[in-house]
Scaffold this motif. Structure first.
Motif, PDB file in Angstrom:
ATOM      1  N   GLY A  63      -3.207  -1.369  -8.785  1.00  0.00           N
ATOM      2  CA  GLY A  63      -2.996  -0.128  -8.048  1.00  0.00           C
ATOM      3  C   GLY A  63      -1.664   0.536  -8.306  1.00  0.00           C
TER       4      GLY A  63
ATOM      5  N   GLY B  41       6.301   0.204   7.788  1.00  0.00           N
ATOM      6  CA  GLY B  41       6.409   1.022   6.596  1.00  0.00           C
ATOM      7  C   GLY B  41       7.790   1.588   6.336  1.00  0.00           C
TER       8      GLY B  41
ATOM      9  N   PHE C 245      -9.384   1.917   2.376  1.00  0.00           N
ATOM     10  CA  PHE C 245      -9.351   2.704   3.603  1.00  0.00           C
ATOM     11  C   PHE C 245     -10.060   4.043   3.442  1.00  0.00           C
ATOM     12  CE2 PHE C 245      -6.382   0.473   6.391  1.00  0.00           C
ATOM     13  CZ  PHE C 245      -5.724  -0.372   5.515  1.00  0.00           C
ATOM     14  N   GLY C 246     -10.568   4.551   4.567  1.00  0.00           N
ATOM     15  CA  GLY C 246     -11.035   5.922   4.616  1.00  0.00           C
ATOM     16  C   GLY C 246      -9.865   6.877   4.804  1.00  0.00           C
ATOM     17  N   GLU C 247     -10.208   8.170   4.962  1.00  0.00           N
ATOM     18  CA  GLU C 247      -9.168   9.195   5.042  1.00  0.00           C
ATOM     19  C   GLU C 247      -8.532   9.286   6.420  1.00  0.00           C
ATOM     20  OE1 GLU C 247     -12.684  10.761   2.589  1.00  0.00           O
ATOM     21  OE2 GLU C 247     -12.343   9.587   4.407  1.00  0.00           O
ATOM     22  N   GLY C 248      -9.179   8.684   7.410  1.00  0.00           N
ATOM     23  CA  GLY C 248      -8.630   8.688   8.755  1.00  0.00           C
ATOM     24  C   GLY C 248      -9.220   9.758   9.648  1.00  0.00           C
TER      25      GLY C 248
ATOM     26  N   ARG D  69       3.685   4.436  12.959  1.00  0.00           N
ATOM     27  CA  ARG D  69       3.188   4.131  11.608  1.00  0.00           C
ATOM     28  C   ARG D  69       2.623   2.721  11.450  1.00  0.00           C
ATOM     29  NH1 ARG D  69       8.210   6.326   9.197  1.00  0.00           N
ATOM     30  NH2 ARG D  69       8.661   4.210   8.535  1.00  0.00           N
ATOM     31  N   GLN D  70       2.836   1.843  12.418  1.00  0.00           N
ATOM     32  CA  GLN D  70       2.361   0.477  12.240  1.00  0.00           C
ATOM     33  C   GLN D  70       0.859   0.392  12.448  1.00  0.00           C
ATOM     34  OE1 GLN D  70       4.744  -2.435  14.120  1.00  0.00           O
ATOM     35  NE2 GLN D  70       3.777  -4.076  12.972  1.00  0.00           N
ATOM     36  N   MET D  71       0.145  -0.103  11.446  1.00  0.00           N
ATOM     37  CA  MET D  71      -1.294  -0.288  11.523  1.00  0.00           C
ATOM     38  C   MET D  71      -1.601  -1.435  12.473  1.00  0.00           C
ATOM     39  SD  MET D  71      -3.302   1.546   9.521  1.00  0.00           S
ATOM     40  CE  MET D  71      -3.346   2.463   7.988  1.00  0.00           C
TER      41      MET D  71
ATOM     42  N   LEU E  18      -7.688  -4.089   0.960  1.00  0.00           N
ATOM     43  CA  LEU E  18      -8.425  -3.221   1.867  1.00  0.00           C
ATOM     44  C   LEU E  18      -8.598  -1.858   1.211  1.00  0.00           C
ATOM     45  CD1 LEU E  18      -6.629  -4.035   5.249  1.00  0.00           C
ATOM     46  CD2 LEU E  18      -8.988  -4.616   4.646  1.00  0.00           C
TER      47      LEU E  18
ATOM     48  N   PHE F 174      -8.320   4.450  11.198  1.00  0.00           N
ATOM     49  CA  PHE F 174      -8.791   4.242   9.832  1.00  0.00           C
ATOM     50  C   PHE F 174      -9.879   3.183   9.797  1.00  0.00           C
ATOM     51  CE2 PHE F 174      -5.903   6.789   7.394  1.00  0.00           C
ATOM     52  CZ  PHE F 174      -4.741   6.837   8.129  1.00  0.00           C
TER      53      PHE F 174
ATOM     54  N   PHE G 198       0.260  -5.535   9.380  1.00  0.00           N
ATOM     55  CA  PHE G 198       1.073  -4.535   8.705  1.00  0.00           C
ATOM     56  C   PHE G 198       2.452  -4.394   9.330  1.00  0.00           C
ATOM     57  CE2 PHE G 198      -1.642  -2.235   5.713  1.00  0.00           C
ATOM     58  CZ  PHE G 198      -2.885  -2.763   6.026  1.00  0.00           C
TER      59      PHE G 198
ATOM     60  N   GLN H  64       0.840   5.239   1.230  1.00  0.00           N
ATOM     61  CA  GLN H  64       0.124   6.169   2.100  1.00  0.00           C
ATOM     62  C   GLN H  64       0.748   7.554   1.982  1.00  0.00           C
ATOM     63  OE1 GLN H  64       0.102   5.256   6.324  1.00  0.00           O
ATOM     64  NE2 GLN H  64      -1.739   6.460   6.660  1.00  0.00           N
TER      65      GLN H  64
ATOM     66  N   LEU I  39       3.600   0.833   2.828  1.00  0.00           N
ATOM     67  CA  LEU I  39       3.258  -0.174   3.827  1.00  0.00           C
ATOM     68  C   LEU I  39       3.134  -1.544   3.185  1.00  0.00           C
ATOM     69  CD1 LEU I  39       0.440   1.785   5.676  1.00  0.00           C
ATOM     70  CD2 LEU I  39       2.697   1.305   6.594  1.00  0.00           C
TER      71      LEU I  39
ATOM     72  N   PHE J 110      -4.145   0.822  -2.042  1.00  0.00           N
ATOM     73  CA  PHE J 110      -3.651  -0.449  -2.537  1.00  0.00           C
ATOM     74  C   PHE J 110      -2.759  -0.272  -3.754  1.00  0.00           C
ATOM     75  CE2 PHE J 110      -3.691  -4.879  -3.599  1.00  0.00           C
ATOM     76  CZ  PHE J 110      -3.834  -4.947  -4.982  1.00  0.00           C
TER      77      PHE J 110
ATOM     78  N   GLN K 273      -3.199  10.961   4.525  1.00  0.00           N
ATOM     79  CA  GLN K 273      -4.224  10.197   3.811  1.00  0.00           C
ATOM     80  C   GLN K 273      -4.269   8.755   4.302  1.00  0.00           C
ATOM     81  OE1 GLN K 273      -6.194  11.660   1.350  1.00  0.00           O
ATOM     82  NE2 GLN K 273      -5.162  13.530   2.017  1.00  0.00           N
ATOM     83  N   GLY K 274      -5.298   8.046   3.888  1.00  0.00           N
ATOM     84  CA  GLY K 274      -5.363   6.623   4.166  1.00  0.00           C
ATOM     85  C   GLY K 274      -4.534   5.853   3.157  1.00  0.00           C
ATOM     86  N   PRO K 275      -4.097   4.656   3.522  1.00  0.00           N
ATOM     87  CA  PRO K 275      -3.321   3.839   2.575  1.00  0.00           C
ATOM     88  C   PRO K 275      -4.139   3.504   1.330  1.00  0.00           C
ATOM     89  CG  PRO K 275      -3.160   2.980   4.809  1.00  0.00           C
ATOM     90  CD  PRO K 275      -4.243   4.007   4.826  1.00  0.00           C
TER      91      PRO K 275
ATOM     92  N   TYR L 202       0.861  -1.185   0.000  1.00  0.00           N
ATOM     93  CA  TYR L 202       0.000   0.000   0.000  1.00  0.00           C
ATOM     94  C   TYR L 202       0.896   1.234   0.000  1.00  0.00           C
ATOM     95  CZ  TYR L 202      -3.834  -3.082   1.535  1.00  0.00           C
ATOM     96  OH  TYR L 202      -4.782  -4.078   1.629  1.00  0.00           O
TER      97      TYR L 202
END
Lengths: 118, 117
Positions: free
Chosen positions: A59, A112, B107-110, B43-45, B105, B91, A109, A37, A91, A45, A41-43, A35
């Motif tokens: 992507g 990153g 994702f939204g903007e957070g 940074r780790q989801m 996945l 997220f 995850f 990021q 990521l 794909f 913003q959101g990640p 991904y």
């Protein structure tokens, strides 16, 4: 390993330089995802592997982006001739997608790689 | 294509209080999965909670629970007894239920959550 490992943690590249980002997934995980990021913003794909097969690369933003997973374990995301718009956190995630466990298919995850292109 | 929308860029809550983060999504699929991930400065989801669309019962994980409204395509996260360690970017994410639709996945903007002592 205990978790998804990515290296390097930070990478600074000059515009036009090629970079390679590494992902070491959780041992035994069949699926691997990349991904991108952007800041704030959101990640989003980029690409997906099942073992060594790249099943979805829809992507990837341009043909400068290339990913591989030759032995079905470690994966490398390569960006050729980097541009400023490539600056982002990249990521990697892995999961074990057995059919019977699809409902429990969770992506784990890494921390990153932050790429900055100057 | 599926989309995920988080309309709250920032939220704040007092320690020990309750906060709700909103998420809406758009899909034409009937079978899918929804997730809330937490991303601290490292940074780790980190997966917080997940919900299978075919389940009517809302998922709960300790202090975290969801309000899943399938008809309204809404999936909010409630954090009870907020702790300083809950401060992070949250997220909302969607994944289709069929292998043919891919395992990616979306994702939204957070939402950036601040917890005030």
């Amino acid at each position: 390993g205990a978790g998804v490992s990515q290296s390097p943690r930070y990478k600074v590249a000059k515009r036009g330089q090629d970079v390679a980002l590494r992902c070491d997934p959780i041992s035994g995980h069949v699926s691997l995802f990349w991904y991108q990021q952007a800041l704030g913003q959101g990640p989003e794909f980029l690409t997906y592997f099942q073992n060594e097969a790249q099943l979805d690369k829809s992507g990837l933003p341009s043909d400068r982006f290339f990913a591989e997973r030759p032995e079905g374990s470690v994966s490398t995301l390569k960006i050729q001739r980097t541009q400023q718009e490539d600056s982002a956190v990249y990521l990697c995630a892995s999961s074990y997608p057995g059919r019977e466990a699809l409902a429990k298919n969770i992506q784990y995850f890494g921390a990153g790689t932050r790429l900055s292109v100057l | 294509a599926q989309t995920v929308t988080q309309s709250q860029p920032e939220m704040s809550v007092q320690e020990a209080e309750t906060v709700t983060l909103s998420c809406t999504y758009d899909t034409s699929e009937s079978d899918y999965y929804l997730f809330w991930y937490k991303q601290p400065p490292s940074r780790q989801m980190i997966l917080v909670i997940r919900q299978e669309a075919y389940k009517q019962q809302n998922a709960t994980e300790n202090r975290f629970s969801v309000n899943f409204q399938k008809a309204a395509k809404s999936f909010s996260l409630k954090i009870s007894d907020s702790q300083l360690g809950d401060a992070a970017m949250y997220f909302c994410a969607y994944r289709g239920g069929q292998e043919t639709s891919g395992s990616r996945l979306t994702f939204g903007e957070g939402t950036q959550l601040t917890v005030n002592p």
